[in-house]
Design a protein around this motif. Structure first.
Motif, mmCIF file in Angstrom:
data_model
loop_
_atom_site.group_PDB
_atom_site.id
_atom_site.type_symbol
_atom_site.label_atom_id
_atom_site.label_comp_id
_atom_site.label_asym_id
_atom_site.label_seq_id
_atom_site.Cartn_x
_atom_site.Cartn_y
_atom_site.Cartn_z
ATOM 1 N N ALA A 168 0.853 -1.198 0.000
ATOM 2 C CA ALA A 168 0.000 0.000 0.000
ATOM 3 C C ALA A 168 0.881 1.237 0.000
ATOM 4 C CB ALA A 168 -0.897 0.005 1.235
ATOM 5 N N VAL A 169 0.400 2.270 -0.673
ATOM 6 C CA VAL A 169 1.063 3.573 -0.602
ATOM 7 C C VAL A 169 0.059 4.515 0.048
ATOM 8 C CG1 VAL A 169 1.983 5.512 -1.926
ATOM 9 C CG2 VAL A 169 2.480 3.169 -2.646
ATOM 10 N N ILE A 170 0.441 5.115 1.157
ATOM 11 C CA ILE A 170 -0.481 6.013 1.854
ATOM 12 C C ILE A 170 -0.057 7.445 1.552
ATOM 13 C CG2 ILE A 170 -1.477 6.644 4.081
ATOM 14 C CD1 ILE A 170 -0.834 3.831 5.029
ATOM 15 N N GLY A 171 -0.890 8.134 0.780
ATOM 16 C CA GLY A 171 -0.550 9.492 0.371
ATOM 17 C C GLY A 171 -1.238 9.817 -0.935
ATOM 18 N N ASP A 172 -1.176 11.088 -1.331
ATOM 19 C CA ASP A 172 -1.957 11.490 -2.504
ATOM 20 C C ASP A 172 -1.222 12.476 -3.417
ATOM 21 O OD1 ASP A 172 -1.956 13.787 -0.978
ATOM 22 O OD2 ASP A 172 -4.030 13.506 -0.269
ATOM 23 N N ALA A 173 0.068 12.734 -3.142
ATOM 24 C CA ALA A 173 0.775 13.755 -3.931
ATOM 25 C C ALA A 173 1.895 13.112 -4.763
ATOM 26 C CB ALA A 173 1.316 14.833 -2.997
ATOM 27 N N ASN A 174 2.772 13.950 -5.334
ATOM 28 C CA ASN A 174 3.768 13.458 -6.287
ATOM 29 C C ASN A 174 4.639 12.312 -5.755
ATOM 30 O OD1 ASN A 174 3.266 14.959 -8.634
ATOM 31 N ND2 ASN A 174 4.226 16.762 -7.747
ATOM 32 N N THR A 175 5.105 12.454 -4.532
ATOM 33 C CA THR A 175 5.987 11.407 -3.999
ATOM 34 C C THR A 175 5.251 10.074 -3.920
ATOM 35 O OG1 THR A 175 7.280 13.025 -2.783
ATOM 36 C CG2 THR A 175 7.443 10.770 -2.024
ATOM 37 N N ALA A 176 4.018 10.101 -3.430
ATOM 38 C CA ALA A 176 3.220 8.866 -3.313
ATOM 39 C C ALA A 176 3.037 8.219 -4.682
ATOM 40 C CB ALA A 176 1.873 9.182 -2.680
ATOM 41 N N LEU A 177 2.759 9.049 -5.680
ATOM 42 C CA LEU A 177 2.519 8.510 -7.029
ATOM 43 C C LEU A 177 3.810 7.978 -7.654
ATOM 44 C CD1 LEU A 177 -0.371 9.023 -8.836
ATOM 45 C CD2 LEU A 177 -0.192 9.554 -6.434
ATOM 46 N N ARG A 207 -9.420 13.180 -4.029
ATOM 47 C CA ARG A 207 -8.653 13.281 -5.275
ATOM 48 C C ARG A 207 -7.157 13.182 -4.983
ATOM 49 N NH1 ARG A 207 -8.268 19.495 -5.312
ATOM 50 N NH2 ARG A 207 -9.450 19.798 -3.412
ATOM 51 N N LEU A 208 -6.396 13.138 -6.086
ATOM 52 C CA LEU A 208 -4.938 13.093 -5.962
ATOM 53 C C LEU A 208 -4.391 14.494 -6.230
ATOM 54 C CD1 LEU A 208 -4.384 9.762 -7.916
ATOM 55 C CD2 LEU A 208 -4.356 10.081 -5.433
ATOM 56 N N PHE A 209 -3.301 14.841 -5.551
ATOM 57 C CA PHE A 209 -2.738 16.188 -5.690
ATOM 58 C C PHE A 209 -1.404 16.151 -6.435
ATOM 59 C CE2 PHE A 209 -5.571 16.088 -2.104
ATOM 60 C CZ PHE A 209 -6.290 17.269 -2.207
ATOM 61 N N ALA A 210 -1.292 15.255 -7.401
ATOM 62 C CA ALA A 210 -0.024 15.069 -8.122
ATOM 63 C C ALA A 210 -0.116 15.635 -9.532
ATOM 64 C CB ALA A 210 0.310 13.589 -8.163
ATOM 65 N N ASP A 211 1.061 15.739 -10.200
ATOM 66 C CA ASP A 211 1.097 16.232 -11.585
ATOM 67 C C ASP A 211 0.284 15.294 -12.483
ATOM 68 O OD1 ASP A 211 2.821 18.107 -10.632
ATOM 69 O OD2 ASP A 211 4.633 17.086 -11.352
ATOM 70 N N LYS A 212 -0.439 15.868 -13.434
ATOM 71 C CA LYS A 212 -1.329 15.053 -14.284
ATOM 72 C C LYS A 212 -0.553 13.972 -15.044
ATOM 73 C CE LYS A 212 -4.899 15.226 -17.803
ATOM 74 N NZ LYS A 212 -4.266 14.130 -18.519
ATOM 75 N N ALA A 213 0.627 14.332 -15.554
ATOM 76 C CA ALA A 213 1.409 13.354 -16.329
ATOM 77 C C ALA A 213 1.729 12.120 -15.481
ATOM 78 C CB ALA A 213 2.702 13.997 -16.818
ATOM 79 N N LEU A 214 2.027 12.356 -14.216
ATOM 80 C CA LEU A 214 2.364 11.257 -13.308
ATOM 81 C C LEU A 214 1.111 10.434 -12.976
ATOM 82 C CD1 LEU A 214 4.593 9.941 -11.612
ATOM 83 C CD2 LEU A 214 4.169 11.664 -9.847
ATOM 84 N N VAL A 215 0.022 11.128 -12.722
ATOM 85 C CA VAL A 215 -1.243 10.433 -12.421
ATOM 86 C C VAL A 215 -1.604 9.525 -13.595
ATOM 87 C CG1 VAL A 215 -3.722 10.720 -11.978
ATOM 88 C CG2 VAL A 215 -2.080 12.267 -10.893
ATOM 89 N N ASP A 216 -1.485 10.043 -14.819
ATOM 90 C CA ASP A 216 -1.833 9.250 -16.011
ATOM 91 C C ASP A 216 -0.963 7.994 -16.114
ATOM 92 O OD1 ASP A 216 -3.700 11.138 -16.577
ATOM 93 O OD2 ASP A 216 -2.556 12.122 -18.188
#
Ligand SMILES: Cc1cc2nc3c(=O)[nH]c(=O)nc-3n(C[C@H](O)[C@H](O)[C@H](O)COP(=O)(O)OP(=O)(O)OC[C@H]3O[C@@H](n4cnc5c(N)ncnc54)[C@H](O)[C@@H]3O)c2cc1C
Length: 309
Positions: free
Chosen positions: A147-156, A177-186
């Motif tokens: 599991a990864v607990i978190g919602d931002a760039n590092t977690a992703l 929602r996630l608070f990471a860069d869209k490219a990374l989320v994709d």
């Protein structure tokens, strides 16, 4: 008699090493103090995509190059943690866990470290199912569910790395929602073995000597949820590492050194660079940028002090 330097840089992350590079190129004597590993936080990043001119690189690779670069310019680097910094007249005295040094100017580039999630047994399970670094510990969980607990760039970034060799990666997000860069989320969302559950708060680490599952609560409905996994990678933010310098420079309520783009602090002769100072964007390029600004400011300060002696 302690050894004297024009400038002491505290922290060998991207901010500190960039500062050292520029101070050395300006002909100053420089000591870099590093309490842990060269490279700082970015050395933990398996995939950096936003460093100019490098489409993709491992953070450690970038930092190894920077380290070699400052070595070539003659940097003195000591692997010692700075415990205090005191100003007397025009001289700063820096005490580490092993030695004492003096200098004319100080650049604080102490960065941040991971924040703990604050759930019971977290500390006890570190190394047995609780980790803050996928790059360091991920390989121990090859073929397992994690599991990864978190919602931002590092977690992703962690999820992306783990998806490459773990059976299943559960991203557990506190909000909707996630608070990471869209490219990374994709990139992460395209992985068939990654799922995301939103609006859940961790309540319990389950397992005797090793983690076996995580118990969450839905923040909207209060419903319980169990996620079976061998390891929880926790990425819930950072805390600045400025405690040893709280009597030297002014800190804000979160512990960041109060300084703007000029990197000037409340104490004349002390400059703050990178993630350790108050700022909006904490990234590799903004840290390196601060390193340059702080270096020029520190060099000018040293020249001024030396001229008046
Ligand atoms: C997993 C992860 C992935 C990331 N990915 C990206 C990315 O892809 N792109 C991006 O732009 N940014 C990324 N970041 C953010 C980036 O790493 C930071 O913004 C950057 O490292 C900040 O640099 P810094 O030099 O200010 O601080 P840090 O990197 O935190 O370095 C500070 C250094 O100071 C040392 N130190 C602290 N206190 C003392 C002391 N008292 N004495 C001696 N030494 C001390 C520390 O040990 C550390 O080595 C990522 C961060 C993490 C954690």
């Amino acid at each position: 008699m302690p050894k004297h330097f024009d400038i002491i840089v505290i922290g060998a992350g991207p901010a500190g090493m960039t500062a050292a590079l520029n101070c050395l190129r300006a002909g100053k004597t420089v000591l870099v103090l590093e309490g842990e590993n060269v490279g700082g936080q970015i050395a933990l990043s398996p995939r950096v995509e936003n460093f100019p001119s490098y489409p993709v690189a491992a953070g450690a690779e970038l930092m190894d190059k920077l380290y070699s670069q400052i070595e070539q310019w003659g940097a003195q680097i000591e692997f010692e943690c700075a415990k205090s910094a005191v100003k007397e007249g025009k001289t700063f005295t820096i005490t580490t866990d092993y030695a004492t040094y003096t200098c004319t100017s100080v650049i604080l580039a102490t960065g941040c470290k991971h924040r703990e999630i604050g759930v019971e047994r977290e500390e006890e399970l570190v190394g047995n199912g609780v980790s803050y670094c996928a790059l360091c510990d991920g390989a121990f969980y090859k073929g397992e569910d994690v599991a990864v607990i978190g919602d931002a760039n590092t977690a992703l970034q962690y999820a992306l790395l783990l998806a490459g060799y773990c059976n299943k990666v559960h991203i557990c997000a506190l909000f909707d929602r996630l608070f990471a860069d869209k490219a990374l989320v994709d990139l992460v969302m395209a992985k068939p073995n990654v799922d995301v559950t939103y609006n859940i708060a961790l309540k319990e680490f389950v397992g005797e000597d090793e983690l076996s599952s995580l118990r969450f609560e839905n923040t909207a409905t209060g419903e319980p949820l169990t996620v079976d996994c061998k390891c929880a990678f926790i990425c819930v933010g950072q805390i600045p590492q400025n405690e040893p310098f709280k009597d030297l420079v002014a800190l804000d309520s979160k512990g960041y050194i109060i300084a703007d783009e000029s990197c000037v602090t409340s104490c004349e002769g002390v400059f703050a660079a990178g993630d350790c100072r108050t700022k909006k964007i904490r990234q590799l390029t903004t840290a390196a940028s601060d390193g340059t600004v702080a270096a020029y400011a520190a060099c000018a300060y040293v020249d001024k002090v030396t001229a008046n002696l």
